[in-house]
Design an enzyme around this catalytic site. Structure first.
Site, PDB file in Angstrom:
ATOM      1  N   ARG A  51      36.003   9.949 -32.168  1.00  0.00           N
ATOM      2  CA  ARG A  51      36.741   9.846 -33.422  1.00  0.00           C
ATOM      3  C   ARG A  51      38.207   9.473 -33.248  1.00  0.00           C
ATOM      4  NH1 ARG A  51      32.469  12.551 -33.980  1.00  0.00           N
ATOM      5  NH2 ARG A  51      33.101  13.236 -31.924  1.00  0.00           N
ATOM      6  N   THR A  52      38.888  10.148 -32.347  1.00  0.00           N
ATOM      7  CA  THR A  52      40.340   9.945 -32.280  1.00  0.00           C
ATOM      8  C   THR A  52      40.653   8.517 -31.839  1.00  0.00           C
ATOM      9  OG1 THR A  52      40.517  12.264 -31.691  1.00  0.00           O
ATOM     10  CG2 THR A  52      42.481  10.920 -31.387  1.00  0.00           C
ATOM     11  N   ARG A 101      45.536  10.561 -24.779  1.00  0.00           N
ATOM     12  CA  ARG A 101      44.818  11.842 -24.612  1.00  0.00           C
ATOM     13  C   ARG A 101      44.745  12.128 -23.115  1.00  0.00           C
ATOM     14  NH1 ARG A 101      39.206  13.447 -27.430  1.00  0.00           N
ATOM     15  NH2 ARG A 101      40.721  13.795 -29.100  1.00  0.00           N
TER      16      ARG A 101
HETATM   17  N1   CP Z   1      38.171  15.468 -33.234  1.00  0.00           N
HETATM   18  C1   CP Z   1      38.229  14.816 -32.048  1.00  0.00           C
HETATM   19  O1   CP Z   1      39.229  14.900 -31.322  1.00  0.00           O
HETATM   20  O2   CP Z   1      37.109  14.119 -31.742  1.00  0.00           O
HETATM   21  P1   CP Z   1      36.949  13.163 -30.478  1.00  0.00           P
HETATM   22  O3   CP Z   1      36.989  14.052 -29.246  1.00  0.00           O
HETATM   23  O4   CP Z   1      35.645  12.460 -30.653  1.00  0.00           O
HETATM   24  O5   CP Z   1      38.129  12.232 -30.466  1.00  0.00           O
END
Ligand code: CP
Length: 302
Positions: A51-52, A101
């Site tokens: 998502r991010t 990240r």
């Molecule tokens: N909410 C979130 O950080 O999802 P991801 O790890 O898929 O990015």
């Protein structure tokens, strides 16, 4: 440039948070724009993400910008031993903004100190995930009509879950009541409870929540963060402590909403998905609008 970075949710005042939410509303109604023409955004993901990373990339592309970066640091010179500093200083030469990240707490702050372009923290270890928090706030405000005076249930891994840490900090200015529901080994860390004590914000800790579920305005479920455990046996013992099922929602408030930063493992049964109180997939969609707002604010684009 450096001070435009978004590393902690505390980098934004309440007024700035509300501005982001207003701007996100604008982007929800006007998603396709050309505000980022000629801009290059780098996404450096040292940890997995769906998502991010993809909502940032969708946000950039819907704004007419370009993307560079990696989704797996094993495909970069990190495998040859390149330091975080050298990687950031190099990628800063190629881009106008870096979304990063990283598994280490504090890595985003460090990156912001060595970078010539702003850094957006897309999650640093168990510390913070401020852009998730902004989309969580957007989702809460959109569904509840306000951020004030809400009874917020945080359920699951409150020790290692960075999303609940950032969300708690952001909601402190809105007179919440918190209910923390977790396994004994995964309780909300003391540093956050001390902050709540200092502000006289009410919070309660529980092992179960079926008997109080009717009080919730928001139930924020989280996954047990397997990747943060040094002892996998402890993970096995604590995973699946809470599984939200449709039958448990009968006596909840009509406007209560279930949020989850996702990915889910087992903590929300799929029989909840069709309940109109399940909001987690729309919450993930809101991430595109909120990230459009964050990027344009940081780059000073009108
Ligand atoms: N909410 C979130 O950080 O999802 P991801 O790890 O898929 O990015």
């Amino acid at each position: 440039m450096k001070n435009k970075s978004l590393v902690s949710i505390n980098d934004y005042s309440t007024e700035e948070i509300m501005q982001i939410l207003e701007l996100a509303k604008y982007f929800e109604e006007n998603t396709e724009q050309n505000l980022l023409a000629g801009k290059v955004i780098a996404t450096l993901f040292y940890e997995p993400s769906t998502r991010t990373r993809l909502s940032f990339e969708s946000a950039v592309q819907r704004l007419g910008g370009s993307i560079i970066g990696f989704s797996d640091s094993n495909s970069s010179s990190v495998t040859k031993g390149e330091s975080l500093k050298d990687t950031i200083m190099t990628v800063a030469n190629y881009s106008d903004l870096i979304v990063m990240r990283h598994p280490l707490d504090g890595s985003a702050r460090y990156a912001s100190e060595v970078s010539n372009v702003p850094i957006i923290n897309a999650g640093d270890g168990a510390n913070q995930h401020p852009t998730q928090t902004l989309l969580d706030l957007y989702s809460i405000k959109k569904t509840q009509g306000t951020l004030k005076n809400l009874n917020i249930f945080l359920v699951g891994d409150l020790k290692y879950g960075r999303t609940v840490h950032s969300l708690l900090l952001a909601l402190m200015d809105f007179n919440p009541i918190f209910n923390f529901i977790s396994h004994e080994k995964l309780k909300m860390p003391d540093e956050y409870k001390l902050l709540l004590d200092a502000r006289k914000i009410k919070y309660y800790e529980h092992k179960e929540f079926t008997d109080i579920i009717s009080e919730a305005d928001i139930i924020y479920m989280t996954r047990t963060q397997r990747e943060r455990f040094s002892d996998q046996l402890e993970y096995e013992k604590t995973k699946d402590t809470y599984v939200l099922r449709n039958a448990m929602l009968i006596n909840t408030k009509p406007n209560m909403k279930i949020l989850h930063p996702l990915p889910r493992v087992n903590e929300i049964n799929i029989d909840v998905d069709d309940n109109n109180k399940a909001y987690y997939f729309t919450q993930a969609l809101n991430g595109v609008y909120v990230r459009q707002a964050i990027i344009t604010k940081i780059l000073g684009l009108k």
